[in-house]
Design a protein around this motif. Structure first.
Motif, PDB file in Angstrom:
ATOM      1  N   ARG A 140       0.842  -1.215   0.000  1.00  0.00           N
ATOM      2  CA  ARG A 140       0.000   0.000   0.000  1.00  0.00           C
ATOM      3  C   ARG A 140       0.869   1.253   0.000  1.00  0.00           C
ATOM      4  O   ARG A 140       0.572   2.229  -0.704  1.00  0.00           O
ATOM      5  CB  ARG A 140      -0.937  -0.016   1.214  1.00  0.00           C
ATOM      6  CG  ARG A 140      -1.788   1.252   1.377  1.00  0.00           C
ATOM      7  CD  ARG A 140      -2.650   1.505   0.156  1.00  0.00           C
ATOM      8  NE  ARG A 140      -3.454   2.698   0.325  1.00  0.00           N
ATOM      9  CZ  ARG A 140      -3.002   3.943   0.161  1.00  0.00           C
ATOM     10  NH1 ARG A 140      -1.737   4.140  -0.204  1.00  0.00           N
ATOM     11  NH2 ARG A 140      -3.800   4.974   0.319  1.00  0.00           N
ATOM     12  N   ALA A 141       1.952   1.253   0.767  1.00  0.00           N
ATOM     13  CA  ALA A 141       2.849   2.412   0.785  1.00  0.00           C
ATOM     14  C   ALA A 141       3.502   2.617  -0.582  1.00  0.00           C
ATOM     15  O   ALA A 141       3.618   3.751  -1.061  1.00  0.00           O
ATOM     16  CB  ALA A 141       3.911   2.230   1.867  1.00  0.00           C
ATOM     17  N   THR A 178      -7.234  -0.331  -3.897  1.00  0.00           N
ATOM     18  CA  THR A 178      -8.558  -0.701  -3.395  1.00  0.00           C
ATOM     19  C   THR A 178      -8.550  -2.123  -2.845  1.00  0.00           C
ATOM     20  O   THR A 178      -9.129  -2.396  -1.784  1.00  0.00           O
ATOM     21  CB  THR A 178      -9.606  -0.574  -4.515  1.00  0.00           C
ATOM     22  OG1 THR A 178      -9.568   0.750  -5.043  1.00  0.00           O
ATOM     23  CG2 THR A 178     -10.998  -0.870  -3.991  1.00  0.00           C
ATOM     24  N   LEU A 179      -7.899  -3.042  -3.548  1.00  0.00           N
ATOM     25  CA  LEU A 179      -7.804  -4.422  -3.063  1.00  0.00           C
ATOM     26  C   LEU A 179      -7.066  -4.479  -1.728  1.00  0.00           C
ATOM     27  O   LEU A 179      -7.512  -5.156  -0.786  1.00  0.00           O
ATOM     28  CB  LEU A 179      -7.075  -5.288  -4.092  1.00  0.00           C
ATOM     29  CG  LEU A 179      -7.849  -5.650  -5.356  1.00  0.00           C
ATOM     30  CD1 LEU A 179      -6.918  -6.315  -6.378  1.00  0.00           C
ATOM     31  CD2 LEU A 179      -9.023  -6.569  -5.037  1.00  0.00           C
ATOM     32  N   LEU A 180      -5.945  -3.787  -1.626  1.00  0.00           N
ATOM     33  CA  LEU A 180      -5.169  -3.800  -0.386  1.00  0.00           C
ATOM     34  C   LEU A 180      -5.965  -3.207   0.772  1.00  0.00           C
ATOM     35  O   LEU A 180      -5.944  -3.732   1.896  1.00  0.00           O
ATOM     36  CB  LEU A 180      -3.869  -3.020  -0.588  1.00  0.00           C
ATOM     37  CG  LEU A 180      -2.868  -3.651  -1.566  1.00  0.00           C
ATOM     38  CD1 LEU A 180      -1.815  -2.632  -1.996  1.00  0.00           C
ATOM     39  CD2 LEU A 180      -2.211  -4.874  -0.939  1.00  0.00           C
ATOM     40  N   GLU A 181      -6.688  -2.150   0.515  1.00  0.00           N
ATOM     41  CA  GLU A 181      -7.475  -1.510   1.569  1.00  0.00           C
ATOM     42  C   GLU A 181      -8.664  -2.365   1.992  1.00  0.00           C
ATOM     43  O   GLU A 181      -9.162  -2.242   3.116  1.00  0.00           O
ATOM     44  CB  GLU A 181      -7.936  -0.134   1.098  1.00  0.00           C
ATOM     45  CG  GLU A 181      -6.782   0.864   0.988  1.00  0.00           C
ATOM     46  CD  GLU A 181      -7.118   2.105   0.191  1.00  0.00           C
ATOM     47  OE1 GLU A 181      -6.257   2.992   0.112  1.00  0.00           O
ATOM     48  OE2 GLU A 181      -8.238   2.176  -0.369  1.00  0.00           O
ATOM     49  N   SER A 182      -9.110  -3.259   1.103  1.00  0.00           N
ATOM     50  CA  SER A 182     -10.224  -4.142   1.457  1.00  0.00           C
ATOM     51  C   SER A 182      -9.840  -5.177   2.506  1.00  0.00           C
ATOM     52  O   SER A 182     -10.691  -5.843   3.071  1.00  0.00           O
ATOM     53  CB  SER A 182     -10.752  -4.853   0.204  1.00  0.00           C
ATOM     54  OG  SER A 182      -9.838  -5.856  -0.237  1.00  0.00           O
ATOM     55  N   SER A 183      -8.530  -5.289   2.786  1.00  0.00           N
ATOM     56  CA  SER A 183      -8.086  -6.219   3.841  1.00  0.00           C
ATOM     57  C   SER A 183      -8.436  -5.703   5.223  1.00  0.00           C
ATOM     58  O   SER A 183      -8.442  -6.456   6.191  1.00  0.00           O
ATOM     59  CB  SER A 183      -6.566  -6.409   3.744  1.00  0.00           C
ATOM     60  OG  SER A 183      -5.896  -5.192   4.080  1.00  0.00           O
TER      61      SER A 183
END
Length: 262
Positions: A140-141, A178-183
């Motif tokens: 994400r970073a 978006t995928l990473l934040e959905s974790s």
């Protein structure tokens, strides 16, 4: 009659839809059509363009093995799916990048850089929830850092192939974020703080359209004379208005008298 009822019902339905809160209406988010972009390798290539193509290649060189690693080291079904999706999509983006580099004669690296290799080493040494946290935070970073770089290239490049690659990369990066934040385990507090907006470098003159006292003729020795003239004009206006009202009053009364007499 039935036709009017039908039209009235349709009008009420339309009004109801308009008055619904924003959240109740389906948002139609546009997706930029790629077939409108030219990809002929035309236009000057800057050092920033070349650096961008290299960075997109480097992103795939560590995010693909990181996604593969998630299949073995994570205990979370969700993290495994995220890793699989990002790895597969980066494989597609990597092919687009290699095609663009070949067309533009840009030499690409075949190994991740030192920082990226360090992140992979961290993941290699972790398991389960520890792996999940490192995987999500590092990716994400990294996506947050390249996101503005993509925007700058997309907005300013002179080369049509780089422009198209930047637009494609932008779609991939937004999807991955978006995928990473959905974790639901992204540490937002650890992300770099957005710098405050820069102060304006120039200001329009205050009251630029207002004339100064001297320019308008109200300055200097003319001021008392103008004020006296203004006062005299107001006095005349008051007297004239009062006279008009006096002259109109009898006619108004006579018309009202005749109305009631009839």
């Amino acid at each position: 009659m039935f036709g009017w009822r039908r039209l009235w019902s349709a009008a009420l339905l339309t009004a109801g839809l308009i008055l619904l809160p924003d959240g109740a209406q389906a948002a139609d988010v546009p997706v930029p059509p790629e077939n409108l972009l030219i990809d002929k390798g035309r236009g000057d290539i800057s050092a920033a363009d070349r650096d961008f193509v290299v960075k997109v290649r480097l992103a795939g060189l560590w995010e693909i093995p990181a996604g593969e690693m998630a299949q073995d080291k994570s205990d979370s079904t969700r993290i495994k799916k995220i890793g699989r999706s990002i790895a597969d999509q980066h494989s597609e983006l990597d092919q687009l990048t290699r095609d663009a580099a070949e067309k533009l004669k840009i030499k690409l690296p075949n190994e991740p850089n030192e920082d990226q290799q360090g992140w992979l080493d961290e993941m290699e040494e972790s398991e389960g929830p520890d792996f999940d946290g490192i995987y999500i935070d590092r990716l994400r970073a990294a996506h947050g850092k390249i996101f503005p770089a993509i925007a700058a290239i997309r907005a300013g490049t002179r080369n049509d192939t780089v422009r198209k690659l930047a637009q494609q990369a932008n779609q991939f990066v937004m999807t991955h974020m978006t995928l990473l934040e959905s974790s639901n385990i992204v540490d937002y507090e650890a992300l770099p703080t957005v710098p405050p907006p820069a102060a304006a470098t120039s200001k329009a003159p205050a009251a630029a359209t207002v004339l100064s006292a001297d320019e308008s003729g109200l300055g200097g020795s003319n001021t008392p004379l103008l004020l006296a003239a203004l006062a005299g004009g107001l006095a005349v206006g008051v007297v004239a208005t009062r006279q008009i009202l006096v002259n109109r009053r009898p006619a108004y009364r006579s018309r009202r008298t005749r109305y009631y007499a009839d």
